[in-house]
Design a protein around this motif. Sequence first.
Motif, short mmCIF file in Angstrom:
data_model
loop_
_atom_site.label_atom_id
_atom_site.label_comp_id
_atom_site.label_asym_id
_atom_site.label_seq_id
_atom_site.Cartn_x
_atom_site.Cartn_y
_atom_site.Cartn_z
N UNK A 141 0.94 -1.13 0.14
CA UNK A 141 0.12 -0.13 0.06
C UNK A 141 0.91 1.26 0.03
N UNK A 142 0.43 2.04 -0.80
CA UNK A 142 1.20 3.45 -0.98
C UNK A 142 0.41 4.40 0.21
N UNK A 143 1.19 5.23 0.97
CA UNK A 143 0.64 6.30 1.69
C UNK A 143 0.80 7.82 1.29
N UNK A 144 -0.14 8.63 1.63
CA UNK A 144 0.12 10.00 1.14
C UNK A 144 -0.32 10.74 2.37
N UNK A 145 0.11 11.91 2.66
CA UNK A 145 -0.61 13.04 3.84
C UNK A 145 -1.98 13.38 3.36
N UNK A 146 -2.60 13.94 4.45
CA UNK A 146 -3.96 14.43 4.29
C UNK A 146 -3.97 16.10 4.48
#
Length: 230
Positions: A141-146
């Motif tokens: 899974x790839x994660x990014x900020x919100x």
Amino acid sequence: MENLTNIIEAIVFASGEAVPVKFIVEKLDCSLKSVNASIGELKEKYSEDSGIHLLTFNGKLQFATNPKYKNEVSDVITPIKEKEFTKTILECAALIAYKQPITKPELEEIRQVSCDYAIHTLLELEMIVPCGRKDAVGKPILYATTDNFLKRFKLNSIDELPDYDELMAQIAELNSSLLSQDEEDGNYLYHKDEYTETVDKEQPQKDETDGDGYEIPDFITEDDDVIKIE
């Protein structure tokens, strides 16, 4: 046998993460049959009303809290987690911001420590979000900020991220202020950066025996391949 059971118990506890059974067999130079027997003893010991359960999946072992006490555990742990914005968690958040999109294995390769707890907490606080899967083995899974990340750091956009060293200095300052607040509030609980939360799910059962008629438990066989789960 009792000594082997105690050793395996200590290994799984000390690891904090899933331990491949085949690795135990290899490093302790013992038979799969004896290891499986010890695992059976531990599963019986850590079962039913015990606060800790021994999980067995994909040829691996891991300790986890008993789902039966999920609400009580959450009542105590959740407020601590929300307040316990440790340097580790903040550093992970910063790395995700600078490297996004990034996978957990990539994050752990950079930090050289497990990031399970940090990822879990950041997801709960909605500071990061899954944004797809990387085209690699296991499809991690790839994660990014919100937007919540931006609010925490008082930024209008990711483009306003300061120099990395400057951000780390801000993180150290924030962490120090939180620890000071804990002392003022009389919170002297030991905070452990890694813990495991489990979800009940049925495990596939196997009906196998070895040449001596010994029933091999469902968690491992000689032919099992250990699959890394992201």
